[in-house]
Enzyme design. Structure first.
Site, short mmCIF file in Angstrom:
data_model
loop_
_atom_site.label_atom_id
_atom_site.label_comp_id
_atom_site.label_asym_id
_atom_site.label_seq_id
_atom_site.Cartn_x
_atom_site.Cartn_y
_atom_site.Cartn_z
N ASP A 1 77.01 36.00 50.39
CA ASP A 1 76.11 35.86 51.53
C ASP A 1 75.05 34.84 51.11
O ASP A 1 74.14 35.15 50.35
CB ASP A 1 75.49 37.22 51.84
N LYS B 1 68.47 29.57 59.97
CA LYS B 1 67.57 29.56 58.80
C LYS B 1 67.59 28.21 58.10
O LYS B 1 66.94 28.01 57.08
CB LYS B 1 68.00 30.64 57.81
N HIS C 1 71.59 42.44 52.22
CA HIS C 1 71.15 42.53 53.62
C HIS C 1 72.16 43.41 54.37
O HIS C 1 73.33 43.46 54.00
CB HIS C 1 71.14 41.11 54.18
N CYS D 1 65.93 44.35 57.04
CA CYS D 1 67.37 44.64 57.12
C CYS D 1 67.96 44.90 55.74
O CYS D 1 69.06 44.40 55.42
CB CYS D 1 68.12 43.51 57.82
N GLN E 1 70.28 32.88 52.56
CA GLN E 1 68.98 32.44 52.01
C GLN E 1 69.15 31.35 50.96
O GLN E 1 68.16 30.82 50.47
CB GLN E 1 68.25 33.64 51.38
C1 LIG Z 1 70.57 37.49 53.02
C2 LIG Z 1 70.82 37.52 54.49
N1 LIG Z 1 72.06 37.82 54.95
C3 LIG Z 1 72.34 37.85 56.26
C4 LIG Z 1 71.38 37.60 57.20
C5 LIG Z 1 71.77 37.70 58.64
O1 LIG Z 1 71.71 36.45 59.28
P1 LIG Z 1 72.08 36.39 60.83
O2 LIG Z 1 71.11 37.30 61.52
O3 LIG Z 1 71.88 34.98 61.21
O4 LIG Z 1 73.48 36.84 60.97
C6 LIG Z 1 70.08 37.29 56.78
C7 LIG Z 1 68.98 37.03 57.71
O5 LIG Z 1 68.63 37.80 58.57
C8 LIG Z 1 69.79 37.27 55.40
O6 LIG Z 1 68.58 36.99 54.95
#
Ligand SMILES: Cc1ncc(COP(=O)(O)O)c(C=O)c1O
Ligand SMILES: Cc1ncc(COP(=O)(O)O)c(C=O)c1O
Lengths: 158, 419, 419, 158
Positions: free
Chosen positions: B204, B230, B128, B372, B207
């Site tokens: 990260d 999430k 991401h 993203c 998910q």
């Molecule tokens: C794998 C992953 N990393 C990071 C994020 C970023 O999360 P956040 O927008 O809460 O910082 C997301 C979701 O948007 C995600 O799916």
């Protein structure tokens, strides 16, 4: 809540399924301009043949959603044969119709845009007015128009 | 008798989520976008309301009763979330606004201290932006090198040359589960290889944590980030777990109140963990709300959550391909055991925006986007995909609704033939 | 007839704040710690609940109805908060988790681009750590110089040598209102002088925006930060306004989703304002909740809010000194016209912790602390003070309760004599 | 909800109003150690005369809240005349009594502390147990004890 019928008017689907002025023009003499919507990956290439202050021919290639593709098709039909000044007025009027959300973010009033809308006849293009109710899609609709504007600038300085 | 977890009672669970009663375009809401953000159970809202209505005050240092109580509740939530991910100590769990901030914290604080020109950060092609852009910024700033782990035809990381790839690597950054492909990555295996070659591992887990029983010690990682919204929690709270030695050796990131023991006009001393990395008023109600979300999930049982999602994902993959055949192309591992409930697809060449728009007319929420993950999109050769993603409140009827609505979408744009 | 704003109907206002019905130690809650964090009216909670219960989804790019609606509500809240502070355009208003983060944003993004060794940042001796530590960090990192504006015997900034002090200064950082002394600083005058000598002005308005009608254009400043939780809003949201040209010229701060137009494996392009500075999922419900708080305050009328607080502060200063004489020492301007409703004091030599503890027994919440202003504490020659601070829901009865409880505190620790 | 009487036991107020062992010792031969609680600005100086493994004399100066001052006073009375080992056991036991909140944050169990509490008699010091119900005040109560521990270390290496 706005519904599908506000967005996908019959005329839009028609332009999507049967896009007008699809193809390329030899550049030069034509201008070739690329547009890109990073949010959804839509791409468009506008070919523009301008001479004596008139848009003699327009062709479009690219890929994207129905809104961006039909908007491009309608755009090509609307500006072909128009003077450059008329085309620019059309761009302003169309973006005026679309930019309600964006201009609010800029903090500008919408008065100027409203006035333009009254002066310039958008015809078929008014079918795209429903897009305004779907703010995420506005950038789809304006992509080809921004690309056209760039093309006209390019032609003017060529 | 083998311990097979019983299935979730989804009908009962749906009742816990007020938004699932809402009508959209005259029909029921079919929410299939939990990978973007999950909905919130009434319990989470109740707990946050209760705090605001009965015992809200700024935390830390307040000597009066409601401030003590608010502080105690926030720290209890920290302990709970830490336990939920198997962290050995609550003080190793740092809160911020979202996981993006937490990864930036690592890049700024650990990265600027430990990464120098030519040092390599190894990422995967399915990251991401949150786990790419902070490293690109560090690349611009000090010329570190980014290296990429690709994946194979079944959308699994290609680890065949992992050892070579690790040469010169100081940090491996990978998502435990892809937010586009659904792939569950072999975190432990990669972490062991990384450690063997002297690299640290940042996961990260945005998910992963919401959908899998999690134990950071068993995963064997160093930095571990996830995000509250999430995870049935409110917006406005992200989490970073890291080993205490690492956090202690790192300089602070943001400066301000709460993170100091002393400030003079010519210098300051940072305070101890976890507050050293929590400058300013924390997201108090949000942290407590996240604690309530964890209670809710633990009540369901994370093993059951995973089993439910594995079954429902299997059902979805089967249903969609049987009904739509070549009309649907699913980007992600075939075996539901290798993946989570995130299903990216393209449908009959119709642009994802248009698909999603027509699905919306039927009350079905899926995401049409690059999610993203633009490097991944380029790697897949698409601009965007449609993504349906499930959680505890989804059932087979939701998948059926999606499948029917896809057929309708095809008719709408391409006319009456189903293929 | 002169337009004098009518006084607030505090009895009615108290009913809007559920927490004020709570019993503490068998008595009513007398909340006098709004400078730490304000309580929340039911309206703010209702609006956030409504979002979560009827139209919650992640914002931006979602094509379906509830995502469009959540996005529209969040952006409407941005426009509302921007208007509330007189900002010319919503895109100049950036959201983060608290004002501490927002000041760090300026220090990282503007500061690292524009401040070099030897450049001077001028601060006041009454700054909160949030507006000190980020600059101390930059001082450590690149050798900028910090210079300090002192204050006089009435706790007003000493501007007699402002012009000399401004020599070599690139940025002036000052709080519009001190969170310890209550002093309302002459922002416009300082901004004009700073601009005349080529410096920019960053205002920490955490204590100002909640209590005064605000117009950033009239204040004539460049960066302007404030925080939602002191403004009747939820925790987890902070705000930064700055002029668009400045923000456009600044590099991004945190990297991740939402803040880009493109990401490749070898670089990225940041997106336009305001999202360029909003990496990751924003505090969606919190921003919308802050919008609701602004609605509530506008409904009361900020001129009335200020007038109410001026009157109540006058009453408090009078009551406390008449009753307790030399027993109470108040650190702050004498004239209620020069200050806000933040009253720091020491009482008969009893340690602030002990005072606050005994007051708590009577349900009275005041803060006993260095108030995240240690340089100021050293300047005042104290380790900590007691601080009572008021807001729209406080009235004379709250002040009387404080005054009575102080007398009781004296008896408790020092025996039966009132002085 | 815990009340004032849990915190301010009569014996604590007595030590606060009439602190024991107030004053200084010549250093050297005594150890002089400063303690500082940055949260509330409390300061304490402990003077410690140790010889032959015994705490011969203790004196205290400094300023702070009633809890930190009375805790220091009680501490001085409790360790004066004790062996260094006894004093260390007392420190551990006292901190065990106080550290319920802190040790939870460390993720450690409280079993060891509980056991110590049973072995060492805290006497008057148990009056400070109520502080545990007021987590913010724990650091006030432990300040002088941490300072004492430092002083003993210093004496051992002198
Ligand atoms: C794998 C992953 N990393 C990071 C994020 C970023 O999360 P956040 O927008 O809460 O910082 C997301 C979701 O948007 C995600 O799916
Ligand atoms: C003047 C001032 N600046 C900054 C802050 C920090 O606010 P926050 O903790 O919300 O970042 C505060 C309040 O704590 C304050 O009073």
């Amino acid at each position: 809540m706005p519904g599908l019928e506000d967005l996908y008017r019959e005329i839009i689907l028609d332009h999507y399924r049967n896009p007008r002025n699809r193809g390329e023009l030899a550049a030069p003499p034509a201008q070739r301009v690329e547009g890109y919507n990073p949010l959804c990956g839509d791409e468009i290439v506008v070919y523009l043949l301008v001479s004596d202050g008139e848009v003699n021919d327009v062709k479009i290639t690219g890929q994207g959603c129905s809104i961006s593709q039909s908007s491009a098709s309608m755009m090509s039909a609307a500006v072909k044969g128009k003077t450059v000044d008329e085309a620019r007025a059309l761009i302003r009027a169309f973006k005026g119709m679309m930019s309600i959300h964006e201009s609010r973010l800029e903090g500008e009033g919408d008065d100027a845009a409203d006035q333009l809308l009254e002066e310039v006849k958008l015809g078929d293009l008014e079918a795209l007015q429903g897009v305004v109710k779907f703010p995420v899609r506005i950038k789809c609709a304006t992509l080809s128009w921004n690309t056209l504007a760039q093309g006209l600038d390019q032609a003017a300085s060529a | 008798m083998a311990m097979t977890p019983a299935t979730l009672d989804v009908a009962a669970i749906k009742k816990d989520f007020p938004i699932l009663d809402v009508e959209v375009h005259g029909g029921r809401l079919v929410y299939l976008d939990s990978a973007s953000s999950s909905q919130k159970p009434q319990h989470v809202l109740d707990v946050m309301n209760e705090v605001y209505e009965t015992t809200y005050a700024n935390v830390h240092r307040g000597v009066y009763a409601i401030a003590e109580e608010a502080t105690a509740r926030m720290e209890a939530a920290r302990a709970k979330v830490a336990r939920f991910i198997g962290a050995p100590a609550p003080r190793e769990l740092i809160f911020g606004k979202n996981v993006t901030e937490m990864i930036n914290l690592v890049a700024h604080s650990w990265g600027r201290r430990n990464l120098h020109e030519g040092d390599v950060v190894l990422l995967t092609m399915m990251e991401h932006h949150a786990n790419i852009v902070p490293w690109l910024m560090l690349r611009e700033e000090r010329g570190i090198e980014l290296r990429w782990l690709d994946f194979d035809d079944d959308y699994q990381l290609d680890l065949s040359d992992l050892e070579q790839k690790l040469d010169g690597v100081k940090l491996v950054g990978l998502s435990a589960m892809s937010n586009v492909l659904g792939t569950l990555n072999p975190v432990r295996q990669i972490a062991d290889a990384a450690h063997a070659s002297g690299a640290l591992v940042l996961v990260d887990a945005a998910q992963y944590v919401p959908h899998n029983a999690t134990n950071v010690m068993e995963l064997g990682v160093d930095f571990f980030g996830f995000t509250g919204h999430k995870l049935l929690g409110p917006t406005g709270v992200g989490c970073l777990w890291a080993r205490a030695e690492l956090l202690e050796a790192m300089p602070p990131f943001l400066g301000g109140g709460e993170m100091i023991t002393d400030v003079r006009i010519d210098g300051f001393e940072p305070t101890e963990l976890p507050w050293k990395f929590e400058a300013g008023t924390p997201p108090i109600a949000e942290i407590i709300g996240l604690g309530a979300a964890v209670d809710y999930l633990e009540h369901l049982g994370m093993d059951r959550v995973r089993e439910h999602e594995r079954e429902l994902t299997a059902y979805a993959l089967r249903t969609l391909t049987e009904r739509h055949g070549d009309g649907i192309v699913i980007q992600g591992p075939k075996d539901p055991g290798d993946r989570g409930g995130v299903i990216s697809f393209s449908y009959r060449g119709i642009h994802p925006h248009d698909v999603s728009q027509v699905l919306d007319e039927r009350g079905i929420c899926v995401r049409a986007s690059h999610h993203c993950a633009k490097p991944l999109m380029r790697r897949l050769g698409v601009g965007a995909t449609c993504r349906a993603s499930i959680y505890v409140y989804n059932d087979a009827a939701d998948i059926d609704a999606l499948s029917d609505a896809l057929a309708y979408t095809g008719e709408f744009f391409l006319g009456n033939t189903e293929r």
